[in-house]
Scaffold this motif. Structure first.
Motif, PDB file in Angstrom:
ATOM      1  N   THR A 116       0.792  -1.233   0.000  1.00 25.23           N
ATOM      2  CA  THR A 116       0.000   0.000   0.000  1.00 25.23           C
ATOM      3  C   THR A 116       0.825   1.284   0.000  1.00 25.23           C
ATOM      4  OG1 THR A 116      -0.180  -0.107   2.418  1.00 25.23           O
ATOM      5  CG2 THR A 116      -1.957  -1.134   1.145  1.00 25.23           C
ATOM      6  N   ARG A 118      -8.685   4.469  -6.717  1.00 23.62           N
ATOM      7  CA  ARG A 118      -8.079   3.740  -7.835  1.00 23.62           C
ATOM      8  C   ARG A 118      -6.564   3.677  -7.668  1.00 23.62           C
ATOM      9  NH1 ARG A 118     -11.264   1.924 -11.342  1.00 23.62           N
ATOM     10  NH2 ARG A 118      -9.712   1.777 -12.981  1.00 23.62           N
ATOM     11  N   TYR A 119      -5.963   2.718  -8.371  1.00 22.16           N
ATOM     12  CA  TYR A 119      -4.512   2.607  -8.411  1.00 22.16           C
ATOM     13  C   TYR A 119      -4.082   2.422  -9.856  1.00 22.16           C
ATOM     14  CZ  TYR A 119      -4.939  -2.373  -9.246  1.00 22.16           C
ATOM     15  OH  TYR A 119      -5.235  -3.583  -9.820  1.00 22.16           O
ATOM     16  N   ARG A 120      -2.806   2.709 -10.102  1.00 27.73           N
ATOM     17  CA  ARG A 120      -2.205   2.541 -11.434  1.00 27.73           C
ATOM     18  C   ARG A 120      -0.734   2.219 -11.234  1.00 27.73           C
ATOM     19  NH1 ARG A 120       0.079   6.127 -15.407  1.00 27.73           N
ATOM     20  NH2 ARG A 120      -0.452   5.400 -17.492  1.00 27.73           N
ATOM     21  N   PRO A 178       3.512   3.545  -2.345  1.00 26.20           N
ATOM     22  CA  PRO A 178       4.095   3.640  -3.694  1.00 26.20           C
ATOM     23  C   PRO A 178       5.585   3.320  -3.753  1.00 26.20           C
ATOM     24  CG  PRO A 178       2.556   5.437  -3.359  1.00 26.20           C
ATOM     25  CD  PRO A 178       2.710   4.746  -2.023  1.00 26.20           C
ATOM     26  N   TYR A 188      -9.899  -0.118  -5.387  1.00 23.27           N
ATOM     27  CA  TYR A 188      -9.919  -0.795  -4.086  1.00 23.27           C
ATOM     28  C   TYR A 188     -11.365  -1.061  -3.670  1.00 23.27           C
ATOM     29  CZ  TYR A 188      -5.005   0.340  -3.786  1.00 23.27           C
ATOM     30  OH  TYR A 188      -3.658   0.428  -4.040  1.00 23.27           O
ATOM     31  N   GLU A 208       0.670   4.954  -8.659  1.00 22.83           N
ATOM     32  CA  GLU A 208      -0.292   5.927  -8.147  1.00 22.83           C
ATOM     33  C   GLU A 208      -1.332   5.161  -7.345  1.00 22.83           C
ATOM     34  OE1 GLU A 208      -1.694   7.491 -11.844  1.00 22.83           O
ATOM     35  OE2 GLU A 208       0.133   8.656 -12.187  1.00 22.83           O
ATOM     36  N   LEU A 209      -1.509   5.523  -6.065  1.00 20.35           N
ATOM     37  CA  LEU A 209      -2.457   4.839  -5.192  1.00 20.35           C
ATOM     38  C   LEU A 209      -3.382   5.853  -4.527  1.00 20.35           C
ATOM     39  CD1 LEU A 209      -0.031   2.472  -3.204  1.00 20.35           C
ATOM     40  CD2 LEU A 209      -1.153   2.015  -5.392  1.00 20.35           C
ATOM     41  N   ASP A 210      -4.659   5.593  -4.573  1.00 19.34           N
ATOM     42  CA  ASP A 210      -5.643   6.339  -3.796  1.00 19.34           C
ATOM     43  C   ASP A 210      -6.245   5.306  -2.844  1.00 19.34           C
ATOM     44  OD1 ASP A 210      -7.609   7.925  -2.726  1.00 19.34           O
ATOM     45  OD2 ASP A 210      -8.715   8.199  -4.608  1.00 19.34           O
ATOM     46  N   LEU A 211      -5.546   5.074  -1.735  1.00 22.26           N
ATOM     47  CA  LEU A 211      -5.837   3.962  -0.832  1.00 22.26           C
ATOM     48  C   LEU A 211      -7.056   4.250   0.046  1.00 22.26           C
ATOM     49  CD1 LEU A 211      -4.784   1.154  -0.095  1.00 22.26           C
ATOM     50  CD2 LEU A 211      -3.526   2.230   1.774  1.00 22.26           C
TER      51      LEU A 211
END
Length: 154
Positions: free
Chosen positions: A31, A60-62, A33, A79, A52-55
């Motif tokens: 979790t 979303r993640y990329r 980057p 997620y 790129e993480l929006d936890l």
């Protein structure tokens, strides 16, 4: 007329590994980057320039991976569940539709479950909803490489 039926057994990949690390450290590796850049990818030959993480649930993640040949593959998803530090559930697909093997897989689902066992953590990765056994097997190879690298990282 011939009908091909894909069974649940053909569409589910399950890998269990034990790491000499706490479940908190393993969860953090999934979790963060900077941590993902160091271990994600099927081998050390892949570079991971973008994570790129929006936890958060619905975030979303990329994750972009670049092969030694220069070919780029980008894993994307959302997620679905975050239960720190025991469980992480997220959708998984390839930006542009096709992954490393070049075959479109659509949206799949990954569940990472962590169980502390003394000084070690047992992790079970379940990757579900593959369209067929071949696609599942191709992802087994990729995940095996990733998890070997995760073990070295933690």
């Amino acid at each position: 007329m011939t009908t091909n039926t894909v069974t649940n057994e053909q569409t589910v990949l399950r890998i269990t590994r034990t790491f000499r690390a706490s479940k908190e450290n393993i969860f953090q590796a999934w979790t963060t980057p900077n941590a993902l850049k160091q271990w994600f990818g099927p081998s050390a030959e892949f570079s991971i320039p973008v994570v790129e993480l929006d936890l958060r649930v619905g975030g979303r993640y990329r994750i972009q991976m670049i092969e030694p040949s220069g070919q780029t593959h980008t894993a994307v998803g959302e997620y679905r569940e975050i239960a720190r530090p025991e469980k992480l559930v997220f959708t998984f697909s390839w930006e542009g539709g096709a992954g490393c093997e070049g075959t479109p897989i659509g949206e799949t689902l990954v569940t990472v479950e962590l169980r502390q066992k003394g000084n070690e953590t047992e992790m079970t990765l379940t990757h579900d909803l593959f369209p067929d056994a071949q696609t599942r097997d191709n992802h087994y190879e990729g995940w095996t490489g990733c998890l070997e690298r995760l073990g070295q990282f933690v």
